[in-house]
Scaffold this motif. Structure first.
Motif, PDB file in Angstrom:
ATOM      1  N   ARG A  39      11.106 -40.227  34.782  1.00  0.00           N
ATOM      2  CA  ARG A  39      12.113 -41.055  34.100  1.00  0.00           C
ATOM      3  C   ARG A  39      13.209 -41.535  35.039  1.00  0.00           C
ATOM      4  O   ARG A  39      14.048 -42.349  34.649  1.00  0.00           O
ATOM      5  CB  ARG A  39      12.729 -40.287  32.929  1.00  0.00           C
ATOM      6  N   ASP A  40      13.239 -41.008  36.262  1.00  0.00           N
ATOM      7  CA  ASP A  40      14.303 -41.363  37.209  1.00  0.00           C
ATOM      8  C   ASP A  40      13.918 -42.495  38.150  1.00  0.00           C
ATOM      9  O   ASP A  40      14.688 -42.849  39.038  1.00  0.00           O
ATOM     10  CB  ASP A  40      14.673 -40.133  38.059  1.00  0.00           C
ATOM     11  N   LEU A  41      12.735 -43.074  37.947  1.00  0.00           N
ATOM     12  CA  LEU A  41      12.266 -44.072  38.901  1.00  0.00           C
ATOM     13  C   LEU A  41      13.272 -45.211  39.074  1.00  0.00           C
ATOM     14  O   LEU A  41      13.511 -45.667  40.185  1.00  0.00           O
ATOM     15  CB  LEU A  41      10.908 -44.642  38.451  1.00  0.00           C
ATOM     16  N   PHE A  42      13.862 -45.655  37.963  1.00  0.00           N
ATOM     17  CA  PHE A  42      14.715 -46.853  38.005  1.00  0.00           C
ATOM     18  C   PHE A  42      16.206 -46.582  37.893  1.00  0.00           C
ATOM     19  O   PHE A  42      16.995 -47.504  37.895  1.00  0.00           O
ATOM     20  CB  PHE A  42      14.320 -47.805  36.873  1.00  0.00           C
ATOM     21  N   ASN A  43      16.586 -45.325  37.688  1.00  0.00           N
ATOM     22  CA  ASN A  43      18.015 -45.080  37.490  1.00  0.00           C
ATOM     23  C   ASN A  43      18.765 -44.944  38.816  1.00  0.00           C
ATOM     24  O   ASN A  43      18.245 -45.295  39.875  1.00  0.00           O
ATOM     25  CB  ASN A  43      18.220 -43.880  36.549  1.00  0.00           C
ATOM     26  N   GLU A  44      19.978 -44.440  38.746  1.00  0.00           N
ATOM     27  CA  GLU A  44      20.844 -44.435  39.933  1.00  0.00           C
ATOM     28  C   GLU A  44      20.540 -43.290  40.896  1.00  0.00           C
ATOM     29  O   GLU A  44      21.097 -43.222  41.988  1.00  0.00           O
ATOM     30  CB  GLU A  44      22.316 -44.365  39.493  1.00  0.00           C
ATOM     31  N   LYS A  45      19.683 -42.376  40.465  1.00  0.00           N
ATOM     32  CA  LYS A  45      19.428 -41.197  41.287  1.00  0.00           C
ATOM     33  C   LYS A  45      18.620 -41.525  42.554  1.00  0.00           C
ATOM     34  O   LYS A  45      17.500 -42.001  42.464  1.00  0.00           O
ATOM     35  CB  LYS A  45      18.669 -40.145  40.472  1.00  0.00           C
ATOM     36  N   ALA A  46      19.184 -41.238  43.691  1.00  0.00           N
ATOM     37  CA  ALA A  46      18.539 -41.359  45.004  1.00  0.00           C
ATOM     38  C   ALA A  46      18.254 -42.818  45.412  1.00  0.00           C
ATOM     39  O   ALA A  46      18.234 -43.728  44.569  1.00  0.00           O
ATOM     40  CB  ALA A  46      17.246 -40.540  45.070  1.00  0.00           C
TER      41      ALA A  46
ATOM     42  N   LYS B   2       6.724 -39.353  31.542  1.00  0.00           N
ATOM     43  CA  LYS B   2       8.179 -39.538  31.600  1.00  0.00           C
ATOM     44  C   LYS B   2       8.548 -40.953  32.041  1.00  0.00           C
ATOM     45  O   LYS B   2       9.546 -41.511  31.589  1.00  0.00           O
ATOM     46  CB  LYS B   2       8.806 -38.496  32.529  1.00  0.00           C
ATOM     47  N   LEU B   3       7.732 -41.537  32.920  1.00  0.00           N
ATOM     48  CA  LEU B   3       7.973 -42.916  33.345  1.00  0.00           C
ATOM     49  C   LEU B   3       7.773 -43.872  32.164  1.00  0.00           C
ATOM     50  O   LEU B   3       8.603 -44.749  31.920  1.00  0.00           O
ATOM     51  CB  LEU B   3       7.034 -43.270  34.505  1.00  0.00           C
ATOM     52  N   ALA B   4       6.696 -43.650  31.409  1.00  0.00           N
ATOM     53  CA  ALA B   4       6.424 -44.505  30.246  1.00  0.00           C
ATOM     54  C   ALA B   4       7.533 -44.346  29.203  1.00  0.00           C
ATOM     55  O   ALA B   4       8.002 -45.331  28.626  1.00  0.00           O
ATOM     56  CB  ALA B   4       5.065 -44.158  29.653  1.00  0.00           C
ATOM     57  N   GLU B   5       7.977 -43.119  28.979  1.00  0.00           N
ATOM     58  CA  GLU B   5       9.062 -42.878  28.020  1.00  0.00           C
ATOM     59  C   GLU B   5      10.341 -43.586  28.445  1.00  0.00           C
ATOM     60  O   GLU B   5      11.082 -44.108  27.612  1.00  0.00           O
ATOM     61  CB  GLU B   5       9.342 -41.370  27.908  1.00  0.00           C
ATOM     62  N   SER B   6      10.592 -43.596  29.764  1.00  0.00           N
ATOM     63  CA  SER B   6      11.823 -44.229  30.244  1.00  0.00           C
ATOM     64  C   SER B   6      11.795 -45.734  29.980  1.00  0.00           C
ATOM     65  O   SER B   6      12.829 -46.356  29.753  1.00  0.00           O
ATOM     66  CB  SER B   6      12.066 -43.921  31.724  1.00  0.00           C
ATOM     67  N   PHE B   7      10.595 -46.316  29.987  1.00  0.00           N
ATOM     68  CA  PHE B   7      10.469 -47.735  29.648  1.00  0.00           C
ATOM     69  C   PHE B   7      10.780 -47.958  28.169  1.00  0.00           C
ATOM     70  O   PHE B   7      11.442 -48.921  27.802  1.00  0.00           O
ATOM     71  CB  PHE B   7       9.049 -48.233  29.926  1.00  0.00           C
ATOM     72  N   TYR B   8      10.277 -47.066  27.343  1.00  0.00           N
ATOM     73  CA  TYR B   8      10.539 -47.173  25.909  1.00  0.00           C
ATOM     74  C   TYR B   8      12.045 -47.071  25.642  1.00  0.00           C
ATOM     75  O   TYR B   8      12.620 -47.896  24.908  1.00  0.00           O
ATOM     76  CB  TYR B   8       9.774 -46.085  25.153  1.00  0.00           C
ATOM     77  N   VAL B   9      12.679 -46.102  26.282  1.00  0.00           N
ATOM     78  CA  VAL B   9      14.126 -45.914  26.114  1.00  0.00           C
ATOM     79  C   VAL B   9      14.865 -47.173  26.579  1.00  0.00           C
ATOM     80  O   VAL B   9      15.824 -47.623  25.951  1.00  0.00           O
ATOM     81  CB  VAL B   9      14.595 -44.666  26.900  1.00  0.00           C
ATOM     82  N   LEU B  10      14.365 -47.766  27.665  1.00  0.00           N
ATOM     83  CA  LEU B  10      14.976 -48.977  28.212  1.00  0.00           C
ATOM     84  C   LEU B  10      14.886 -50.137  27.212  1.00  0.00           C
ATOM     85  O   LEU B  10      15.859 -50.865  27.007  1.00  0.00           O
ATOM     86  CB  LEU B  10      14.240 -49.335  29.506  1.00  0.00           C
ATOM     87  N   THR B  11      13.728 -50.307  26.582  1.00  0.00           N
ATOM     88  CA  THR B  11      13.574 -51.396  25.609  1.00  0.00           C
ATOM     89  C   THR B  11      14.504 -51.164  24.412  1.00  0.00           C
ATOM     90  O   THR B  11      15.061 -52.110  23.872  1.00  0.00           O
ATOM     91  CB  THR B  11      12.112 -51.549  25.122  1.00  0.00           C
ATOM     92  N   LEU B  12      14.680 -49.885  24.035  1.00  0.00           N
ATOM     93  CA  LEU B  12      15.606 -49.577  22.944  1.00  0.00           C
ATOM     94  C   LEU B  12      17.027 -49.959  23.328  1.00  0.00           C
ATOM     95  O   LEU B  12      17.738 -50.620  22.572  1.00  0.00           O
ATOM     96  CB  LEU B  12      15.577 -48.077  22.622  1.00  0.00           C
ATOM     97  N   LYS B  13      17.435 -49.540  24.524  1.00  0.00           N
ATOM     98  CA  LYS B  13      18.798 -49.810  25.010  1.00  0.00           C
ATOM     99  C   LYS B  13      19.061 -51.301  25.094  1.00  0.00           C
ATOM    100  O   LYS B  13      20.179 -51.764  24.877  1.00  0.00           O
ATOM    101  CB  LYS B  13      18.994 -49.200  26.406  1.00  0.00           C
TER     102      LYS B  13
END
Lengths: 313, 313
Positions: free
Chosen positions: A215-222, B237-248
Motif C-alpha cells: 500500500r506504500d508504493l505511491f505514498n510519501e514513504k521513501a 495491499k497494492l490493489a487495496e491502496s488503489f481502491y482507497v485512492l478511488t474512494l478518496k
C-alpha cells in the motif's frame, strides 16, 4: 556528447523512434548529438515527410533487427549486425556515450552485460523504474525485473545504485530507501527481506527508511523502493494495469496522468559501465523523446562515475 | 449448525461485530445459530439499543482480548481465556462448526494451527482472498500472506485448495489455476515459479491455465491465482491502496465498487480441519455480516471434507 538510439526497436519503430528523435533534437544543444542505429533507407522518407534536415543526426547503418520475441542471448550472438548489437559495440568502444532502445528487453540486458559489462563490484545490475508519488514528485523502484531471484547482498547493492541515481539524476537530496515487504515491523518478512533489513540499516551509504508494504508504493514513504525483480515486475505491471483501466474508463485525474510512462522515458539498467536505457515496447514518439533526454541527463550527471566510486571502495 | 464469531476482534469491536451479527441473523435459518465469543456485559447494551432479542444468539463468556499488536504465539498461550483462544478451543472440540474473527491475524493463524491443525497431507495452510474480475465475478487468490517463503510443493497444494474452494463455495465450475509470474512464457520466472510450472501442468487435480503477470490480476485470465504469501500480500495491499485512492478521489465506478472487501466477508485459512475466517481489522458491520454468511457457506458446502478427500489420496 553522443546519445545512441536504436531506431528499429519498439512496436511502432521506425516511425515512433524517428519522430521521437526529431522531437528530442529541439532540446539538445549543438554539442549533444543523436546517433541513430538502424536502416537509414527506412528513416529518410520519415525525415523528409517532416521536413527535417537529416544532417542533424548521425547514422550507423545496420541491416538486422532483433525481434521482440527472439531469444536474447541467441539473437545478440547471431545477429551481429543488428541495431542493438552494433549499438552496444559502439558503446563499448566509447564511440557513443549512452545507448537506448525500445526493443527486446532481454537483448538489451544481455547486450549490456556482454559489451559494457557490470561495474567492478556490482554483482547484479538492476532495471530501475519511476513510480509517481501521490503528492507530487516520484520514487525510483528497483529491481523491476532483471533478477527474479535475489540475495540480500543484491538488494543492498540495488539500494546504493538507486540512491545514487535518485540523487544525481533526479536531484532527490538524501534519498530514503524503503524495503518492500509484507509488514512494517523489522522482524516481518521473507527470509530474503528479514536478512536484508539489518544490512540496509547498518550500511553507511544507505539512508534506510525501513520496511514498506504494497500500500506504500505511491505514498510519501521513501524515495527508493528496493525489491527482488520478481516482486518489482509484478508490482509494476499491476500498477500499469490500473493506469490502463483508468484510461479505458475515461477517468481523468492529475495523479493517474502522472502514471503515464511516456513522461519518464525508459527504464535504465543501473550497475553497468555506461548509461543504458530500455524503453517500453509500445513507446510513442513522446516516450522516445523523453528516453533520449533521460540518456542526456544520465551522461551529464556522470552518475556512472558515482556508481564506480561507490563500488570501488 | 453453530457459527462462531469473535465479538471482541477488530478495530471497531464490539460495536461493529455485534451489529454485523444482528444483520446476519436475518439471513440465518432457525437451525443456524450464531455463537458469540466475548464479554457479554459489553454486548448487552448494544443489543438493547437496537431492540434485538439477546436470546437469538448463544454466548461464550471470555474475559481476555488479544490486541492487534500482540505477538501471536505468546498471546495465544498466555491469554487462554481470550475470545480467540476459547473460540479455537470450542472449534477443536466440535462445539462450533466454524470460527471467524476480525482480530489479530497472526493469532488467528497460530490459533488455527495449534487447535484444529492442518489437514493431514497439507504442508502449509494458506490465506485466500477474493479478487473482483473486470467483467464480473471474481477470482480466488492464495497465499495472501500466511507463508512468506514457499516451495513448489506448497504452490501445488495451494492450487488444489483454491480450486476446491472456488468450486464448492463459489460454484465456479472447473476453475482454472494461474501461476503469478513475471512473464507469460513457460520458461520465465523465479526458481520457484519455474519449478512449479511443470508440477501444476502435470497434476490431474489442477486445471492449469499457465502463467499470469501482474497486469492479469483483474482480467478474465484464470479463476484461482497462486503465489507465495510474500507476493500475494504485496499485490493485495497494492490493489487495496488503489481502491482507497478511488474512494478518496470520489471516483464512482461499478468495478471499483466491487473492490470493497466488505462484500466478501473475510479471508479464510484454507487447509485446516475446520472453516476459519480472518476478517479485515477495519471490518464494518457489513463486513462482519458477510464473514458470518461466508462461514455458513463454508460449512454448508462441506468444503473441508472435499479438502480432506483430496489430500488423503
Amino acid at each position: 556528447m553522443k546519445i545512441g538510439l536504436d531506431i528499429m526497436g519498439g512496436d511502432y519503430a521506425p516511425k515512433a523512434t524517428v519522430l521521437g528523435a526529431i522531437a528530442a533534437h529541439q532540446n539538445l544543444s549543438k554539442d549533444q548529438n543523436l546517433v541513430l542505429f538502424g536502416d537509414k533507407e527506412q528513416i529518410t522518407p520519415i525525415l523528409a515527410e517532416h521536413n527535417f534536415n537529416p544532417d542533424h543526426f548521425e547514422y550507423v547503418q545496420t541491416t538486422e533487427v532483433i525481434g521482440m520475441g527472439e531469444h536474447p542471448t541467441k539473437a545478440i550472438v547471431q545477429k551481429a549486425n543488428s541495431s542493438i548489437s552494433v549499438g552496444f559495440q559502439q558503446l563499448k568502444e566509447g564511440k557513443i556515450d549512452s545507448f537506448a532502445s525500445a526493443g527486446n528487453t532481454g537483448a538489451m540486458l544481455v547486450g549490456a552485460m556482454f559489451s559494457v559489462k557490470a561495474i567492478p563490484g556490482v554483482l547484479r545490475p538492476a532495471i530501475s523504474t519511476i513510480i509517481p508519488k501521490l503528492k507530487g514528485g516520484f520514487k525510483i523502484m528497483l529491481d523491476a525485473g532483471a533478477n527474479a531471484d535475489c540475495k540480500p547482498e543484491h538488494l543492498v547493492q540495488f539500494s546504493i545504485l538507486g540512491s545514487l541515481y535518485a540523487k544525481h539524476v533526479y536531484q532527490i537530496a538524501e534519498p530514503q530507501v524503503g524495503l518492500m515487504n509484507l509488514g512494517e515491523e523489522a522482524e516481518k518478512g521473507s527470509l530474503l527481506t528479514q536478512t536484508t533489513y539489518p544490512l540496509l540499516k547498518e550500511n553507511s551509504l544507505i539512508n534506510f527508511f525501513g520496511n514498506l508494504e504494497g500500500r506504500d508504493l505511491f505514498n510519501e514513504k521513501a524515495d527508493v523502493i528496493v525489491c527482488d525483480g520478481f516482486t518489482g515486475n509484478i508490482m509494476l505491471k499491476l500498477a500499469e494495469s490500473f493506469y490502463v483501466l483508468t484510461l479505458k474508463k475515461g477517468i481523468k485525474d492529475e495523479f493517474f496522468d502522472r502514471f503515464n510512462y511516456e513522461q519518464y522515458g525508459g527504464s535504465p539498467i543501473l550497475g553497468v559501465n555506461a548509461p543504458v536505457i530500455i524503453g517500453h515496447g509500445i513507446s510513442s514518439p513522446e516516450a522516445i523523446k523523453n528516453m533520449i533526454l533521460q540518456s542526456k541527463s544520465m551522461i551529464e550527471s556522470q552518475v556512472i562515475e558515482k556508481f564506480k566510486t561507490a563500488f570501488s571502495s
